[in-house]
Design a protein around this motif. Structure first.
Motif, mmCIF file in Angstrom:
data_model
loop_
_atom_site.group_PDB
_atom_site.id
_atom_site.type_symbol
_atom_site.label_atom_id
_atom_site.label_comp_id
_atom_site.label_asym_id
_atom_site.label_seq_id
_atom_site.Cartn_x
_atom_site.Cartn_y
_atom_site.Cartn_z
ATOM 1 N N UNK A 134 8.147 23.048 8.335
ATOM 2 C CA UNK A 134 7.018 22.116 8.288
ATOM 3 C C UNK A 134 6.357 22.213 6.916
ATOM 4 N N UNK A 135 5.914 21.065 6.410
ATOM 5 C CA UNK A 135 5.275 21.061 5.085
ATOM 6 C C UNK A 135 3.920 20.365 5.103
ATOM 7 N N UNK A 136 3.490 19.901 6.291
ATOM 8 C CA UNK A 136 2.182 19.258 6.352
ATOM 9 C C UNK A 136 2.116 18.210 7.442
ATOM 10 N N UNK A 137 1.069 17.344 7.367
ATOM 11 C CA UNK A 137 0.834 16.320 8.384
ATOM 12 C C UNK A 137 0.640 14.956 7.737
ATOM 13 N N UNK A 138 0.866 13.894 8.541
ATOM 14 C CA UNK A 138 0.589 12.524 8.116
ATOM 15 C C UNK A 138 -0.480 11.961 9.044
ATOM 16 N N UNK A 139 -1.481 11.279 8.463
ATOM 17 C CA UNK A 139 -2.571 10.749 9.287
ATOM 18 C C UNK A 139 -2.415 9.243 9.484
ATOM 19 N N UNK A 140 -3.233 8.689 10.383
ATOM 20 C CA UNK A 140 -3.160 7.257 10.698
ATOM 21 C C UNK A 140 -3.579 6.391 9.508
ATOM 22 N N UNK A 141 -4.337 6.954 8.567
ATOM 23 C CA UNK A 141 -4.728 6.219 7.352
ATOM 24 C C UNK A 141 -3.672 6.324 6.257
ATOM 25 N N UNK A 142 -2.587 7.040 6.554
ATOM 26 C CA UNK A 142 -1.506 7.163 5.578
ATOM 27 C C UNK A 142 -1.644 8.345 4.645
ATOM 28 N N UNK A 143 -2.618 9.231 4.899
ATOM 29 C CA UNK A 143 -2.777 10.418 4.060
ATOM 30 C C UNK A 143 -1.700 11.449 4.402
ATOM 31 N N UNK A 144 -1.249 12.175 3.397
ATOM 32 C CA UNK A 144 -0.357 13.302 3.614
ATOM 33 C C UNK A 144 -1.078 14.564 3.163
ATOM 34 N N UNK A 145 -1.280 15.501 4.095
ATOM 35 C CA UNK A 145 -1.968 16.753 3.774
ATOM 36 C C UNK A 145 -0.952 17.874 3.939
ATOM 37 N N UNK A 146 -0.736 18.606 2.856
ATOM 38 C CA UNK A 146 0.340 19.610 2.872
ATOM 39 C C UNK A 146 -0.182 20.977 3.313
ATOM 40 N N UNK A 147 0.708 21.740 3.942
ATOM 41 C CA UNK A 147 0.342 23.074 4.427
ATOM 42 C C UNK A 147 1.592 23.933 4.565
ATOM 43 N N UNK A 148 1.370 25.252 4.539
ATOM 44 C CA UNK A 148 2.492 26.187 4.713
ATOM 45 C C UNK A 148 2.841 26.366 6.192
ATOM 46 N N UNK A 149 1.874 26.102 7.070
ATOM 47 C CA UNK A 149 2.155 26.158 8.507
ATOM 48 C C UNK A 149 1.238 25.174 9.235
ATOM 49 N N UNK A 150 1.685 24.720 10.395
ATOM 50 C CA UNK A 150 0.927 23.755 11.196
ATOM 51 C C UNK A 150 0.925 24.236 12.648
ATOM 52 N N UNK A 151 -0.257 24.202 13.267
ATOM 53 C CA UNK A 151 -0.384 24.551 14.691
ATOM 54 C C UNK A 151 -0.760 23.283 15.455
ATOM 55 N N UNK A 152 0.095 22.857 16.389
ATOM 56 C CA UNK A 152 -0.186 21.669 17.204
ATOM 57 C C UNK A 152 -0.839 22.091 18.516
ATOM 58 N N UNK A 153 -2.055 21.575 18.755
ATOM 59 C CA UNK A 153 -2.783 21.862 20.003
ATOM 60 C C UNK A 153 -3.325 20.531 20.524
ATOM 61 N N UNK A 154 -2.417 19.630 20.902
ATOM 62 C CA UNK A 154 -2.806 18.237 21.173
ATOM 63 C C UNK A 154 -3.339 17.980 22.579
ATOM 64 N N UNK A 155 -3.335 18.988 23.439
ATOM 65 C CA UNK A 155 -3.894 18.819 24.773
ATOM 66 C C UNK A 155 -3.228 17.694 25.541
#
Length: 623
Positions: A134-155
């Motif tokens: 994983x290298x990050x996330x993509x948002x609904x506005x089209x932003x890409x935010x990079x990270x070394x790790x991602x934790x998904x807690x989407x309920x």
């Protein structure tokens, strides 16, 4: 750039996400918490309470490690109860009724006071995955935010669908939209996804209820608290809950709506929580029962909103209303909102490692309902561990993994990744084979040293735990060494219906009797003097009592756990080829290849793997 590269991004700010973000940030990682609504951080989507059977032990464990749930629960409690007090201490389970609004507010304020933690409000619609990590996330506005790790807690938000009678609409929670895109990204890279269901009862106006017709349920006379820290105090005042019952008339009205119920007309295909069924499921499955309990729970100190625990439903709103008006005390009830069911995507947790990192994508962690669990406490525990392990991985440190004899959290995670779950998983004391070791009273003794070692639990916490351990051991020794006279002990023994003694005896032996409790022991002048001179509080006395009364059981269980630990210490290489073992059953080879157990002990817990399969595996590994 609008955003720096983060060490850890946490997606979702429910109980799992909040604990994950707090843990990662407190371990020194640059952390971003992304949620669709900053107003709804740590929202109690269902009942306004924390703890309960086995769940209370989990909250204590979270607190012992340095998590926030216990502190927030204490600060916003309106009632405290220690459940199962009539049983042995392995079953004692703390529970608080919470002020829903203050609970969410306190969580947000604690997170805002946490260093290294940033916030962002937007929907995450996808992940950036590069070369299997994983290298990050993509948002609904089209932003890409990079990270070394991602934790998904989407309920319950992933492709969430809300059902009320024959109406259905997209949503992750009442009044909030569902999240789209993440499931598709994950299935595209090879993840298996499924659907689950949960439900919630109507919320009603407390001013419209007649409490005089219900049974009052008060809190404990001597309330305790969740957190081991000095940041919180036991409640000085408490608010009552109430209890009433359904009736055959109520059941008949509910049945009128069955043909419009999404549960019975086929619109809901997914499986709901077995141990928290909807009211329509209860009257269908338990048709012989004339009534079911309803717990009438206030939502806070000041609000008039009331939660009707036990009346979870997705029946049409007119049927819900008509049926509740036939419940004793609810004759003039006014609704704040009807109950509903919600279907959502989850990912079978056998796709995870014990760290909660996914096997398919490095640096990606799942926690909470995305793993098929139900309950705030189960979610918070997973969030805490995912946050800890995501931060430790980025820092190139060893992960924290609990064995089944070390924590309920260890049982929870091992059950999920070893056995998987096809229905919402809830923790019970019966799931833990070493529950005498995993008591709510000793979670700090078990886990605070680990929390302190990794930098999550404070030094003050560690010193407090060490003092409790030292003082309780000293008190047990005092009971072993101190004798009581016949004249002093026999009146108490006679009063409690226990055989009298003919000569003086050690206090330890007297205290070991099942009829003799802490209050009886405190009647001895020597004990009173010892407690005053050594400034012994009730927590230390309780710990000493458990060690005296249950020392035999505790020692036996410890020995059993130690035997199994030997199998935990026999590792299986990740690249091990099970297909080469022809003398093993085909099912066992399939299951072992899919789950990739890390030890012989974990392999033995996989359903479909027999003791003879384990024997073959041990021989193959030269054991």
């Amino acid at each position: 750039m609008m955003f720096e590269e983060y060490d850890v991004i946490v997606v979702g700010a429910g109980h799992a996400g909040s604990e994950a973000a707090a843990a990662a940030a407190n371990l020194g990682s640059r952390t971003l918490l992304v949620t669709m609504s900053l107003q709804n951080i740590a929202q109690m989507s269902c009942n306004p309470a924390m703890g309960g059977i086995a769940k209370g032990q989990i909250v204590r464990e979270i607190d012992a490690l340095g998590g926030y749930s216990g502190i927030v629960a204490d600060k916003t409690a309106i009632q405290f109860k220690m459940l199962n007090k009539s049983k042995g201490p392995a079953m004692w389970s703390p529970r608080v009724q919470s002020d829903r609004m203050r609970f969410a507010e306190e969580w947000r304020l604690m997170l805002e006071r946490t260093p290294n933690l940033d916030f962002y409000q937007e929907m995450v619609k996808g992940l950036i995955i590069e070369n299997g990590r994983v290298a990050g996330i993509k948002t609904s506005l089209g932003l890409e935010i990079r990270a070394k790790s991602v934790v998904l807690t989407n309920g319950t938000f992933l492709n969430g669908l809300i059902h009320i009678g024959d109406k259905q609409f997209g949503g992750g929670r009442a009044g909030e939209s569902a999240a789209y895109g993440i499931t598709e990204d994950l299935t595209n890279v090879g993840f298996e996804a499924g659907r689950m269901k949960t439900g919630t009862p109507p919320r009603v106006d407390g001013r419209s209820l007649d409490y005089s017709k219900m049974n009052e349920e008060k809190g404990d006379v001597r309330p305790e608290k969740f957190s081991y820290s000095d940041q919180t105090k036991p409640l000085s005042r408490q608010k009552s809950c109430h209890m009433t019952y359904t009736s055959l008339d109520v059941h008949d009205i509910l049945r009128e709506g069955f043909d419009r119920s999404p549960m019975f007309n086929g619109r809901i295909q997914s499986i709901g929580p077995r141990y928290c069924p909807s009211i329509e499921d209860k009257i269908n499955r338990f048709a012989d029962k004339e009534r079911h309990q309803l717990f009438v729970e206030p939502e806070g100190w000041d609000t008039v909103e009331v939660y009707v625990n036990g009346f979870s439903t997705s029946l049409p709103e007119d049927i819900q209303f008509k049926a509740l008006r036939s419940v004793t005390g609810f004759e003039n009830v006014k609704f704040f909102r009807p109950g509903y069911a919600i279907e959502y995507d989850y990912f079978p947790p056998t796709q995870l490692k014990h760290t909660l990192e996914t096997k398919l994508v490095e640096g990606l962690y799942f926690a909470g309902q995305i793993n098929g669990t139900t309950g705030y406490e189960e979610a918070a525990a997973q969030g805490l561990m995912a946050g800890i392990n995501a931060a430790l991985k980025v820092q190139e440190k060893s992960p924290v993994i609990f064995k089944r004899d070390e924590a309920y959290i260890g049982v929870l995670i091992d059950d999920l990744i070893t056995k998987g779950t096809e229905e919402p998983y809830r923790m019970f004391t019966s799931r833990a084979e070493y529950r005498t070791l995993l008591r709510q009273d000793n979670a700090d003794i078990r886990l605070t040293p680990i929390g302190f070692e990794i930098g999550l639990a404070s030094e003050e916490r560690m010193r407090r735990m060490e003092k409790k351990l030292t003082e309780s051991e000293k008190m047990v020794n005092y009971f072993r060494q101190t004798s009581v006279s016949v004249d002093e002990v026999n009146p108490i023994l006679k009063e409690k219906g226990s055989a009298e003694v003919i000569q003086s005896d050690k206090m330890f032996k007297i205290f070991s009797r099942p009829q003799i409790d802490m209050d009886d022991i405190m009647r001895f002048e020597g004990v009173k003097t010892y407690m005053q001179q050594n400034n012994v509080d009730r927590e230390i006395l309780e710990q000493a009592e458990i060690q005296v009364k249950y020392s035999g059981y505790i020692e036996k269980e410890r020995n059993n756990a130690d035997k199994l630990t030997r199998l935990e210490d026999v590792p299986i290489p990740e690249s091990f080829d099970y297909s080469q073992i022809k003398s093993m059953s085909y099912e066992a080879r399939q299951k072992l290849a899919a789950i990739k157990p890390v030890s012989i002990a974990q392999a033995s817990r996989i359903s479909g793997v027999s003791p003879s399969d384990i024997s073959v595996l041990l021989i193959y590994m030269g054991r």
